[in-house]
Design an enzyme around this catalytic site. Structure first.
Site, PDB file in Angstrom:
ATOM      1  N   ASP A 122       0.866  -1.174   0.000  1.00 46.02           N
ATOM      2  CA  ASP A 122       0.000   0.000   0.000  1.00 46.02           C
ATOM      3  C   ASP A 122       0.907   1.229   0.000  1.00 46.02           C
ATOM      4  O   ASP A 122       1.685   1.434   0.937  1.00 46.02           O
ATOM      5  CB  ASP A 122      -0.862  -0.032   1.270  1.00 46.02           C
ATOM      6  N   HIS A 181     -11.210  -2.168   3.934  1.00 48.90           N
ATOM      7  CA  HIS A 181     -11.029  -1.791   5.342  1.00 48.90           C
ATOM      8  C   HIS A 181     -11.684  -0.454   5.688  1.00 48.90           C
ATOM      9  O   HIS A 181     -11.583  -0.009   6.827  1.00 48.90           O
ATOM     10  CB  HIS A 181      -9.533  -1.732   5.638  1.00 48.90           C
TER      11      HIS A 181
HETATM   12  C1  GLC Z   1      -7.537   5.845   2.325  1.00 46.41           C
HETATM   13  C2  GLC Z   1      -7.433   4.624   3.193  1.00 46.41           C
HETATM   14  C3  GLC Z   1      -7.982   4.945   4.539  1.00 46.41           C
HETATM   15  C4  GLC Z   1      -7.148   6.058   5.132  1.00 46.41           C
HETATM   16  C5  GLC Z   1      -7.094   7.253   4.205  1.00 46.41           C
HETATM   17  C6  GLC Z   1      -6.009   8.195   4.604  1.00 46.41           C
HETATM   18  O1  GLC Z   1      -8.858   6.200   2.089  1.00 46.41           O
HETATM   19  O2  GLC Z   1      -8.083   3.549   2.587  1.00 46.41           O
HETATM   20  O3  GLC Z   1      -8.001   3.832   5.384  1.00 46.41           O
HETATM   21  O4  GLC Z   1      -7.687   6.447   6.362  1.00 46.41           O
HETATM   22  O5  GLC Z   1      -6.812   6.884   2.889  1.00 46.41           O
HETATM   23  O6  GLC Z   1      -4.761   7.687   4.258  1.00 46.41           O
END
Ligand code: GLC
Length: 532
Positions: A102, A330
């Site tokens: 990620d 998630h």
């Molecule tokens: C994305 C992620 C999320 C996170 C956000 C900030 O939407 O999936 O979980 O809180 O980015 O990085």
């Protein structure tokens, strides 16, 4: 129509998302880790998926559970070490699994050395690596931009008197991607992992990388209603999907293309037309896959879903981009909770038989649902910041994987308190129990992935929806060189005639038997037929 042998791994296979905190705790601290994941990779391989995507495992103060990165090129000690990571990649590759990380390019943690240096003053060489503005004339934030988690997207740095931009928590300052030094440093972070053997990346909030440099107020959203989150009060015309974003995506693509057979999938919540721009063109490709989240966003209604799938398929063909499908992640409620237990297998069948790459979220294959979290155990900053917004907290979909009937469902050793509570039906809904039941959700998932392997039409075949007599039935065919599979999905609780849509042989029914192909669909049934 594409022969499966011509498909790339990320077109042919299923991506399986692991939320590392919740997969397997090997160290016994209540939080999942890399050694835990490695020990469970044989299970992941047994599902018939192609790749694992790990949510962030980098050094982080964990204010947003890893989406606040303090060092892009090292592993957080909570999860293990670089050696543990290398072992994970080696084991995954031995098992024939690809590994995706990620990548969080929009913002760092405020603990990152770059931001700490930027805070040292307006003259700091790193100052311009972030987005700073002077206060509004009244001393308040420079404009009305909002954080996704509620509250202003600006925090005052008292020492310098300037505000910095953070589209998420104050602990997640936005990087200034218009600065070439930021571009170079962030692209090098990609190379670091690609050289270590990583096969691809999920790119966090890809559409938020650039901001309109006039820094104007964003307009009010006339459709906002109480109960919606604060971020939805304005329309994000100056912070979302800005033209420069695609330039930055092009740079990332350039780095991936320095290596063989790597890919990226962008996290992007946009309409199809805007979404597919992130795929680029055959001459100038961008993201290999821009995540299509519309199955999450649409009402669970056969007509609406059919209309969407038809339009998206056409749009993907017109732009020469490869489709993809997601039911949950998630950040969103688990799909079993959203569509209901009765429709769970209909949804699972849809995900794994449409044309394009499916992404599956850990635990969905065993039928995990959202776990209610008592207020005193809520940890998600999004939920804590907006306690009155019922769906704000993402804890319910992040609970530990349910492995067996032992203590902590096998997630963590006995006597350890997991970071989030375990579902109260974990004694029934778990891998061990479901392995032993031929008709379990787990074995249904495996039956679907086996069909994908056995029938090339499900991977590379054409998609065409079929007219039915009933508005709550969605039927479609997948065809490749004389092979024709028909997927029949009953979105309702009534028995439905399917007529001669599907002459042939029933390959799989969600109700665990093999009724004649043209027999009426039973309530909530999903059926896959090898047509004539
Ligand atoms: C994305 C992620 C999320 C996170 C956000 C900030 O939407 O999936 O979980 O809180 O980015 O990085």
């Amino acid at each position: 129509m594409t022969q499966p042998s011509e498909l790339k791994w990320w077109q042919r296979g299923i991506i399986y998302q692991i939320y590392p905190r919740s997969f397997q705790d090997a160290s016994g601290d209540g939080v999942g880790d890399l050694r835990g994941i490695t020990s469970r990779l044989p299970y992941v391989a047994s599902l018939g998926v192609e790749a694992v995507w790990l949510s962030p495992i980098f050094v982080s103060p964990m204010r947003d559970f890893g989406y606040d990165v303090a060092d892009y090129c090292d592993i957080d000690p909570l999860f293990g070490t670089l050696a543990d990571f290398d072992a994970l990649v080696a084991e995954a590759h031995r098992l024939g699994l690809k590994v995706m990380l990620d990548y969080v390019p929009n913002h760092t943690s405020s603990d990152h050395a770059w931001f700490q240096e930027a805070l040292s003053g307006k003259d700091s060489p790193k100052r311009d690596w972030y987005v700073w503005r002077d206060p509004a004339p009244d001393g308040g934030p420079p404009n009305n931009w909002k954080s996704h988690f509620g509250g202003p997207a600006w925090t005052l740095d008292e020492a310098s008197g300037q505000y910095y931009l953070h589209q998420f928590l104050p602990g997640q300052p936005d990087l200034n991607w218009s600065n070439p030094e930021v571009q170079a440093a962030m692209l090098d972070a990609l190379r670091f992992w690609l050289r270590r053997g990583v096969d691809g990346f999920r790119v966090d909030v890809m559409n938020l990388l650039a901001e309109d440099e006039r820094f104007l107020d964003e307009p009010e959203n006339p459709d906002w209603r109480p109960g919606m989150n604060e971020y939805a009060q304005t329309l994000h015309i100056y912070t979302n999907d800005q033209p420069a974003t695609l330039d930055y995506v092009r740079m990332m693509r350039g780095v991936l293309d320095e290596f063989d057979d790597r890919m990226m999938v962008g996290e992007i919540y946009l309409t199809v037309e805007r979404l597919l721009r992130y795929a680029g063109t055959p001459e100038a490709p961008l993201a290999h896959l821009p995540f299509n989240f519309h199955l999450i966003l649409l009402p669970w209604d056969a007509r609406e879903i059919r209309a969407f799938v038809d339009d998206y398929d056409v749009a993907c063909r017109a732009t020469h981009s490869w489709p993809n499908w997601v039911l949950g992640n998630h950040d969103k409620p688990r799909f079993k909770s959203r569509v209901g237990a009765d429709q769970y297998r209909v949804a699972q069948t849809l995900l794994l038989t449409l044309r394009g790459t499916p992404t599956a979220y850990y635990g969905d294959e065993i039928g995990m649902h959202d776990v209610p979290i008592p207020p005193e155990r809520m940890v998600d900053p999004a939920g804590l910041q907006e306690p009155d917004v019922p769906t704000a907290s993402r804890d319910p979909e992040r609970t530990p994987m349910q492995w067996d009937t032992g203590p902590n469902a096998g997630f963590a050793p006995a006597g350890v308190t997991p970071w989030l509570p375990i579902a109260d039906d974990a004694d029934r809904v778990n891998v061990q129990v479901e392995e032993g039941e031929p008709h379990s959700d787990l074995n249904y998932f495996r039956a679907l992935t086996a069909l994908r392997r056995e029938h090339p039409a499900l991977l590379g075949g054409e998609y065409r929806s079929l007219d039915t007599q009933h508005t709550d039935v969605f039927a479609f065919e997948r065809t490749l060189e004389g092979e024709r599979l028909v997927v029949l999905l009953n979105f309702g609780g009534e028995t439905r005639e399917v007529g001669d849509l599907a002459g042939g042989e029933t390959l799989l029914s969600s109700l665990n038997d093999a009724p004649p192909a043209a027999s009426p669909l039973r309530p909530n049934e999903a059926r896959i037929v090898l047509g004539r």
